[in-house]
Write a protein that holds these residues in place. Structure first.
Motif, mmCIF file in Angstrom:
data_model
loop_
_atom_site.group_PDB
_atom_site.id
_atom_site.type_symbol
_atom_site.label_atom_id
_atom_site.label_comp_id
_atom_site.label_asym_id
_atom_site.label_seq_id
_atom_site.Cartn_x
_atom_site.Cartn_y
_atom_site.Cartn_z
ATOM 1 N N LYS A 198 0.855 -1.206 0.083
ATOM 2 C CA LYS A 198 -0.099 0.047 -0.009
ATOM 3 C C LYS A 198 0.948 1.188 -0.025
ATOM 4 O O LYS A 198 1.641 1.251 0.817
ATOM 5 N N SER A 199 0.508 2.299 -0.821
ATOM 6 C CA SER A 199 1.280 3.402 -1.009
ATOM 7 C C SER A 199 0.398 4.439 -0.348
ATOM 8 O O SER A 199 -0.847 4.226 -0.098
ATOM 9 N N VAL A 200 0.829 5.626 -0.193
ATOM 10 C CA VAL A 200 0.373 6.933 0.160
ATOM 11 C C VAL A 200 0.541 8.016 -0.784
ATOM 12 O O VAL A 200 1.139 7.856 -1.826
ATOM 13 N N SER A 201 -0.248 8.941 -0.627
ATOM 14 C CA SER A 201 -0.224 10.039 -1.618
ATOM 15 C C SER A 201 1.133 10.691 -1.693
ATOM 16 O O SER A 201 1.443 11.207 -2.733
ATOM 17 N N THR A 202 1.945 10.781 -0.662
ATOM 18 C CA THR A 202 3.403 11.303 -0.663
ATOM 19 C C THR A 202 4.375 10.490 -1.037
ATOM 20 O O THR A 202 5.629 10.708 -0.893
ATOM 21 N N THR A 203 3.942 9.124 -1.419
ATOM 22 C CA THR A 203 5.070 8.210 -2.009
ATOM 23 C C THR A 203 6.038 8.930 -2.966
ATOM 24 O O THR A 203 5.251 9.243 -3.862
ATOM 25 N N ILE A 253 0.973 15.677 -2.494
ATOM 26 C CA ILE A 253 1.709 14.740 -3.374
ATOM 27 C C ILE A 253 3.207 15.169 -3.420
ATOM 28 O O ILE A 253 3.622 16.380 -3.463
ATOM 29 N N THR A 254 3.917 14.339 -3.330
ATOM 30 C CA THR A 254 5.605 14.507 -3.460
ATOM 31 C C THR A 254 5.618 14.655 -5.008
ATOM 32 O O THR A 254 5.459 13.889 -5.934
ATOM 33 N N ALA A 255 6.407 15.948 -5.443
ATOM 34 C CA ALA A 255 6.345 16.214 -6.782
ATOM 35 C C ALA A 255 7.851 15.572 -7.454
ATOM 36 O O ALA A 255 8.658 15.081 -6.617
ATOM 37 N N PRO A 256 7.517 14.727 -8.513
ATOM 38 C CA PRO A 256 8.778 14.217 -8.947
ATOM 39 C C PRO A 256 9.970 15.369 -9.102
ATOM 40 O O PRO A 256 9.448 16.401 -9.530
ATOM 41 N N THR A 257 10.957 14.921 -9.259
ATOM 42 C CA THR A 257 12.276 15.748 -9.409
ATOM 43 C C THR A 257 12.052 16.554 -10.873
ATOM 44 O O THR A 257 12.516 17.681 -11.058
ATOM 45 N N ASP A 258 11.667 15.759 -11.680
ATOM 46 C CA ASP A 258 11.428 16.246 -13.167
ATOM 47 C C ASP A 258 10.129 16.268 -13.613
ATOM 48 O O ASP A 258 9.710 15.770 -14.565
ATOM 49 N N ILE A 259 9.123 17.031 -12.740
ATOM 50 C CA ILE A 259 7.660 17.041 -12.987
ATOM 51 C C ILE A 259 7.374 17.556 -14.277
ATOM 52 O O ILE A 259 6.091 17.179 -14.869
ATOM 53 N N LYS A 260 8.044 18.493 -14.908
ATOM 54 C CA LYS A 260 7.740 18.949 -16.250
ATOM 55 C C LYS A 260 7.745 17.959 -17.331
ATOM 56 O O LYS A 260 6.982 17.946 -18.265
ATOM 57 N N ASP A 261 8.660 16.993 -17.015
ATOM 58 C CA ASP A 261 8.769 16.080 -18.232
ATOM 59 C C ASP A 261 8.001 14.937 -17.538
ATOM 60 O O ASP A 261 7.598 13.902 -18.576
ATOM 61 N N ASN A 262 7.922 14.565 -16.474
ATOM 62 C CA ASN A 262 7.044 13.468 -15.790
ATOM 63 C C ASN A 262 5.875 13.878 -14.703
ATOM 64 O O ASN A 262 6.269 14.013 -13.694
ATOM 65 N N PRO A 263 4.884 14.574 -15.330
ATOM 66 C CA PRO A 263 3.929 15.065 -14.501
ATOM 67 C C PRO A 263 3.241 14.324 -13.774
ATOM 68 O O PRO A 263 3.098 12.913 -13.921
ATOM 69 N N VAL A 264 2.517 14.746 -12.682
ATOM 70 C CA VAL A 264 1.748 14.258 -11.834
ATOM 71 C C VAL A 264 0.450 14.222 -12.636
ATOM 72 O O VAL A 264 -0.250 14.948 -12.916
ATOM 73 N N THR A 265 -0.106 12.750 -12.874
ATOM 74 C CA THR A 265 -1.667 12.591 -13.321
ATOM 75 C C THR A 265 -2.776 12.629 -12.321
ATOM 76 O O THR A 265 -2.839 11.803 -11.319
#
Length: 333
Positions: A198-203, A253-265
């Motif tokens: 189980k993950s959480v939103s901040t994983t 939500i924890t943002a990916p380090t490259d959120i511009k190229d790998n956005p949060v869906t």
């Protein structure tokens, strides 16, 4: 039946050989050599197959062998008794040789006819021997999501016992829980357990190697796996959403380090019986207003958020006289 042969050495001062055949009904156990008269040698010959050749009073015999069954070792044979002392001239010797002692009995159990075979019990290893396997070594889940992995513990070398299951090196904010943390394995039947990840939103979205571990005392067996968490989150619109208070609440939500190229869906799924539309106001960051309503069981158009920040939303079709009745906030940072 026995024949007694006597050879006379001296007769009237002249060498003379005389054989006298005497038939005796007295049964003898074994051949006997004895002195019956001075200067006379008596030989007694008996047939071993003669049913009467048993228990003769003239029998000066060896110890009786004991018969063995099967192919085990044979009982030892006693030593032969010594010869009696010679009597006076022309008279029978009066001393009788002592009976030989009986040989010791063999101890090996025969394996032939009549032999005894003791079944050999299976050897059960003292050290636990088993394997741990999973049906899915690459589970994947989204944010605030679950994934199931089936674990099997199998005995090897006929070992049986209890095995404790754990996980190791799972990523931060991902938990692993077994429906049965201790399984009992038999020599022939594997044991199974269900592992729920189980993950959480901040994983943090990433692929992380981990292991499923089985432990019995100091014996540890494990199997490798890799869990992948995607930066995708689904927000459910519940049944009777009109009564939802104080609203959808806040999701971090924890943002990916490259959120511009790998956005949060971000996905919205309608579980209510009434069609709904999502109101949002951040089109430049990938979080626009909905294109229309979507019915029960359907998902709205995915929103690809390409920047960090705070994103408000509410149901556009709900009354908004004094503000949204069921507001929600997404914070990506």
């Amino acid at each position: 039946m026995c024949a007694i042969l006597r050879k006379s050495w001296i007769l009237d001062g002249n060498p003379f050989a005389e054989w006298i055949v005497m038939m005796s009904k007295r049964p003898l156990r074994s051949p006997l050599v004895g002195l019956l008269a001075a200067g006379s040698l008596v030989i007694v010959a008996c047939s071993a197959s003669d049913p009467e050749v048993l228990g003769s009073p003239y029998s000066h015999h060896a110890g009786t062998p004991t018969e063995t069954t099967g192919s085990g070792s044979t009982t030892g044979t006693g030593s032969t008794g010594s010869t009696g002392a010679t009597g006076s001239s022309n008279s029978a010797g009066s001393s009788t040789g002592s009976t030989g002692s009986t040989g010791s009995t063999g101890t090996t159990t025969g394996d032939g006819n009549g032999g005894t075979t003791t079944p050999t019990a299976p050897v059960v290893p003292a050290t636990p021997t088993y394997t741990v396997t999973v049906d899915n070594a690459a589970p994947a889940l989204n944010l605030a999501d679950t994934a199931v992995v089936n674990v099997t513990v199998t005995s090897t070398n006929s070992w049986a016992g209890a095995v404790t299951l754990t996980t190791a090196t799972l990523p931060t904010d991902v938990t692993g829980a077994f429906d049965n943390a201790t399984v009992n394995v038999t020599a022939t039947t594997p044991a199974t357990a269900t592992l729920t990840l189980k993950s959480v939103s901040t994983t943090v979205a990433a692929a992380t190697p981990f292991t499923v571990v089985g432990t019995v005392g100091t014996v540890v067996m494990s199997t490798p796996a890799t869990v992948t968490v995607a930066s995708v989150i689904t927000i459910d619109i519940p049944v009777n959403v009109d009564t939802l208070t104080p609203g959808f609440g806040t999701i971090n939500i924890t943002a990916p380090t490259d959120i511009k190229d790998n956005p949060v869906t971000v996905l919205f799924k309608n579980l209510d019986s009434t069609p709904h539309e999502i109101h949002a106001e951040n089109p430049n960051q990938g979080f626009p207003h909905g294109a229309g309503t979507f019915a029960q069981g359907q998902e709205d158009t995915p929103r690809k958020v390409t920047a960090t920040g705070t994103f408000d939303y509410h149901l556009h079709d709900e009354p908004n006289t004094n503000g949204p009745t069921n507001p929600g906030v997404i914070i990506i940072q």
